[in-house]
Design an enzyme around this catalytic site. Sequence first.
Site, PDB file in Angstrom:
ATOM      1  N   GLU A 127       0.869  -1.183   0.000  1.00 44.85           N
ATOM      2  CA  GLU A 127       0.000   0.000   0.000  1.00 44.85           C
ATOM      3  C   GLU A 127       0.903   1.229   0.000  1.00 44.85           C
ATOM      4  OE1 GLU A 127      -3.659  -1.971   2.574  1.00 44.85           O
ATOM      5  OE2 GLU A 127      -1.994  -1.038   3.624  1.00 44.85           O
ATOM      6  N   ASP A 156      -1.141  -0.709  10.923  1.00 45.46           N
ATOM      7  CA  ASP A 156      -0.938  -2.038  11.484  1.00 45.46           C
ATOM      8  C   ASP A 156       0.429  -2.612  11.141  1.00 45.46           C
ATOM      9  OD1 ASP A 156      -3.103  -2.414  13.040  1.00 45.46           O
ATOM     10  OD2 ASP A 156      -4.094  -3.904  11.790  1.00 45.46           O
ATOM     11  N   SER A 466     -16.445  -5.749   8.056  1.00 49.59           N
ATOM     12  CA  SER A 466     -17.496  -4.752   7.854  1.00 49.59           C
ATOM     13  C   SER A 466     -18.784  -5.386   7.334  1.00 49.59           C
ATOM     14  CB  SER A 466     -17.012  -3.670   6.883  1.00 49.59           C
ATOM     15  OG  SER A 466     -15.899  -2.985   7.419  1.00 49.59           O
TER      16      SER A 466
END
Length: 725
Positions: A127, A156, A466
């Site tokens: 990322e 994280d 989610s």
Amino acid sequence: MATLSLHTSYGLLSSKTSKMAPTNPTLNTCTIQQPRAALSRLHMLFHFAAVSALLYYRISNLMHGAVPLLSWSLITLSEVIFTFIWALTQAFRWRPVVRTVAPENLPADDKLPGVDVFICTADPKKEPVVEVMNTVVSAMAMDYPAEKLAVYLSDDGGAAVTLFAMKEAFLFAKCWLPFCRKYGVKTRCPEAFFSSFGDDEREVLESDEFKAEEEKIQSNYEAFKRNVEKAAEIEDSINDDRPPHVEVIYDNKKNEETMDDQSKMPLLVYVSREKRPSRPHRFKAGALNALLRVSGIMSNGPYALVLDCDMYCNDPTSAKQAMCFHLDPKLSDTLSYAQFPQIFYNVSQNDIYDGQARSAYKTKYQGMDGLRGTVCAGTGYYLKKKALYCSPNNEDEFLHEAEKNFGFSSKLIDSVEALNGKKVSERQNLCDATLEEAKKLASCTYEHNTRWGKEIGYSYDCLLESTFTGYLMHCKGWNSVYLYPDRPCFLGCTTIDMKDALVQLMKWASGLVQVGLSKFSPLTYGTSHMSILQSMCYGYFAFSHFFSIACLLYGIVPQLCFLYGVPLYPKVTSPWFAAFAAVFLSSISQHLYEVVSSGGSIRTMWNEQRIWMIKSVTACLFGCLDVLMKYIGLAKANFRLTNKAIDQEKLERYEKGKFDFQGAKMFMIPLTMLVLINLGCFIGGVKGLISGGSVGEMFGQGLLSFYVLVLSFPILEGLVPKIGK
């Protein structure tokens, strides 16, 4: 230290003003899609009749025993699976709705509730840090009162470069935010604004003053990028054994009175929760729960915007659009979240790896929206925090034994009480004691012997945190809404090669199938907690991956029977053949209607057919196998982070519409086998027909094999590159 829930005060204000005025300003509208709903119901009747005739033909012939038992049994099984999943799909088509909003009717800025933005990242190699910081800056620049906005980044990976980049992003934002506000810039992601995506907007804003400031801002942005990229080259490793780290990059309370409206900035906080090899980390659900707790004692906005690190804010008004639902007295009591669509800025016109089939998913989300709410997509949704802590109109549900449920933090418990409308003192400047408390809330051991991840916060029972948590909220009685605005509120980066696309799909398939086979199955647990139609929608997401079994059978059995001259379908002159033809044409027509009515084209539909076939016999199949291996103890839950770094060579192939199978050899085994079986059987079957076979009996199988081969041609190009030269 927590803030008072402004949503509650606005609700009281609305109830008082409603007694004085005959009507309140309309914040949103909900309209049933016509003629889609009527046409869909007519189509259901027609398709049901055709499918019933097809199954009657299959089962009656099997019962009489006049057909080859094995081949007919397998093909009947696949058609039963197709029928089962089709039946679940009809719930989406029963009552599709479209929503609009009127942000101009919202109360003044000082009456709006607080919003906390949660952004999660885990690995700076997969990322890219610059991309993550663009998301952070775009969130900071939203058109919302800066004193009511807070942006939290969960790292994280615990990477030093991410913390450094966040400080650099803050320095750049000090000039970027006033620039956007001064000129009313809509594209507030700097990378997008300075790219070709921002050409139209820059032309409209063109002036000597604007051009001079733009050049200066662009120079600052390029310097920011160089600094971050240079730092990433030196150190971009993650730390898997570390203490918690919480750092306030900017506290908007300290400079609130000395800054003008254009220069104000939101609270900006970096959070890296504790990570130890001996402790469960709980992946993204654990990160979000840690952000819920940390934000609770810092800003405690009643609402949270959850974003993937590559999903930047494309419309600065998204928060106000969401508040048109959350502040509506008719909806607010039971509304848990407002979901916006996932749209990707890097999708080629060839659109070959879009596993979500956007047009189909748009209609599904709008269909669920008409049944008390759509599924939670994992990003781009504004959540009422209270919905994670209790059932509707039962605010004190977990506050009777607060320490047992929420943990031993009086500040956190105070923040939960504030969300429920109980007055506490407003937040002051963040002090060292608050930071120490935040570190405790971000530790590995804080959740021990609490209800976090079970009945409070995001659930740990599924890696799709989610989606599963949204499902549980619907089971508790909460509703949700889906808004598809003309200008996308959020734009993300999709996968551009086959390996990453299929790894992502496999992760989704594995998680959803696991839910479908668990005690929380939508067809058992769901039907006892929500409407039948809504549970059917969730059932579709959980069980649609069994398409892989049906597709595997349909990709092997008819073709082998075609090769050996074994008929599976009625003669083309038989009235029963009309039932099979009707089912096929009905399915294609329905898909085409959904694509075209959603703004797509025939090419879009064709690409969706191709990717549906590919994902069914690869990612969905391996997702089902992954669940099986977990059940028998041969595998354990594993979060697979999607690679968001862009490879230029892969990007060029993607933009040309070429399938890139590099690195996806495992997934290609069943796909290659099916394509080669279809090719060989089609050639052998046609030879058999030429040499004296019955064309009437074998026409259906020959047509099916030919259709699959046409769908598979781009796959053959990818498997055998010489074909494309």
